[in-house]
Design an enzyme around this catalytic site. Sequence first.
Site, PDB file in Angstrom:
ATOM      1  N   TYR A  43     -15.882  18.271 -14.299  1.00  0.00           N
ATOM      2  CA  TYR A  43     -16.425  17.297 -14.593  1.00  0.00           C
ATOM      3  C   TYR A  43     -17.567  16.915 -13.327  1.00  0.00           C
ATOM      4  O   TYR A  43     -17.292  17.323 -12.256  1.00  0.00           O
ATOM      5  CB  TYR A  43     -15.275  15.954 -14.356  1.00  0.00           C
ATOM      6  CG  TYR A  43     -15.706  14.606 -14.108  1.00  0.00           C
ATOM      7  CD1 TYR A  43     -16.424  14.111 -15.264  1.00  0.00           C
ATOM      8  CD2 TYR A  43     -15.185  13.824 -13.241  1.00  0.00           C
ATOM      9  CE1 TYR A  43     -16.992  12.777 -15.139  1.00  0.00           C
ATOM     10  CE2 TYR A  43     -15.780  12.622 -12.955  1.00  0.00           C
ATOM     11  CZ  TYR A  43     -16.440  12.023 -14.064  1.00  0.00           C
ATOM     12  OH  TYR A  43     -16.937  10.704 -13.849  1.00  0.00           O
ATOM     13  N   ARG A  45       0.744  -1.083  -0.050  1.00  0.00           N
ATOM     14  CA  ARG A  45      -0.282  -0.079  -0.165  1.00  0.00           C
ATOM     15  C   ARG A  45       1.017   1.245   0.083  1.00  0.00           C
ATOM     16  O   ARG A  45       0.500   2.395  -0.587  1.00  0.00           O
ATOM     17  CB  ARG A  45      -1.044   0.128   1.318  1.00  0.00           C
ATOM     18  CG  ARG A  45      -1.853   1.413   1.125  1.00  0.00           C
ATOM     19  CD  ARG A  45      -2.769   1.328   2.280  1.00  0.00           C
ATOM     20  NE  ARG A  45      -2.106   1.576   3.421  1.00  0.00           N
ATOM     21  CZ  ARG A  45      -1.844   0.592   4.701  1.00  0.00           C
ATOM     22  NH1 ARG A  45      -2.473  -0.623   4.429  1.00  0.00           N
ATOM     23  NH2 ARG A  45      -1.470   0.841   5.703  1.00  0.00           N
TER      24      ARG A  45
END
Length: 389
Positions: free
Chosen positions: A108, A56
């Site tokens: 967007y 991660r």
Amino acid sequence: MTRIYDDDLSGAFGTRAIHAGQRPDPTSGAIMTPIYQTSTYVQEGLGRNKGYEYARGKNPTREALERNVAALEGGRHGFAFSSGMGCLDSIMKLFKSGDHVVCGENVYGGTFRLFDKLLQNYGLRFSYVDTREPQRIADAMTPETRMVMIETPTNPLMRLTDLGAAAEIAHRGDALLVVDNTFATPYFQRPLDFGADIVWHSATKYLNGHSDMVGGMAVLNDDDLATRLQFILNAAGAVPGPFDAWLVLRGTKTLHLRMQRHDENGRRVAQWLVERLGDERVIYPGLPTHPQHELACRQMRGFGGMISVELGTREKAAHVLERVRVFSLAESLGGVESLISNPALMTHASVPIERRGDLGLSEGLIRLSCGVEDVNDLLSDLEQAFEGL
């Protein structure tokens, strides 16, 4: 032997696209970055490792992509995320309750949804302005403003923002300028060169270019800001898997070639549309009739393959959308294949209808993402799709 362009910004764009941030595999000499499909790393001893502990936090495939895109944007630090919205959400974690953001009004739909439906519930405040006029950005600034967020060109109305002016206004108010560079890509526009603090992308689109993954990218120069974003990336965990990172890295190797063809096709299609419909209905920064064409020429190297067309009614839009054969009716953009959509009912459906009306985002507006097919086939497809209008 050390390959050139591993860690520096030398070389032309195409050379950096292919080589920057990547090294032959030290075990086999493989020229392609391996897919390090692992979740953890064996440590040499307590407190001793090879720079990797848990995937991660870091992964070698992901790091190669991050170095590569950072080099293309002219930045020092790159960060890869599991999606464009995961990228933006992580950037927003740089701020705290009470902070104010000035945002372009025509961003967007997913950006507006994140801000309006989620983040304002945590105490962040947003003002939406028409960033075509820098003074409107300045007028919206407050003592609590910590970020100016813009797209240029915008999705889907192709509005431009003067990057240098926006950076000056943001920095004068002790705020960051954050730029969504998805439409232009670093091949056509490098916002960091104009003073932006963070550039981000939906890597799903042009960076990947093959419509086979979902991801996001952020690039910046400031070391302290990069340290904070790296902490957020690891703590919040919106990271891509190594295969998705590899897919984008494969895509950036041909970014310069694809963007040239997207641009060539976009210009031809836009001109055909103007001849068919008139220049008042076609929205493309590469057209001399675009009200910000001069600005586009000044801060962009090309205009790309994104075009919007106002057909007037939902019925006329449906007539075209349902008849295309080479263009495919689908959300997203930036792939090698040509796509067509109705933003009001697809990508921007989460924007309230009255807000869409104020912006001029009607149900008669269609958006074309011109791919890299033979342009004559694209024109023939549009010819038959528009027949009868």
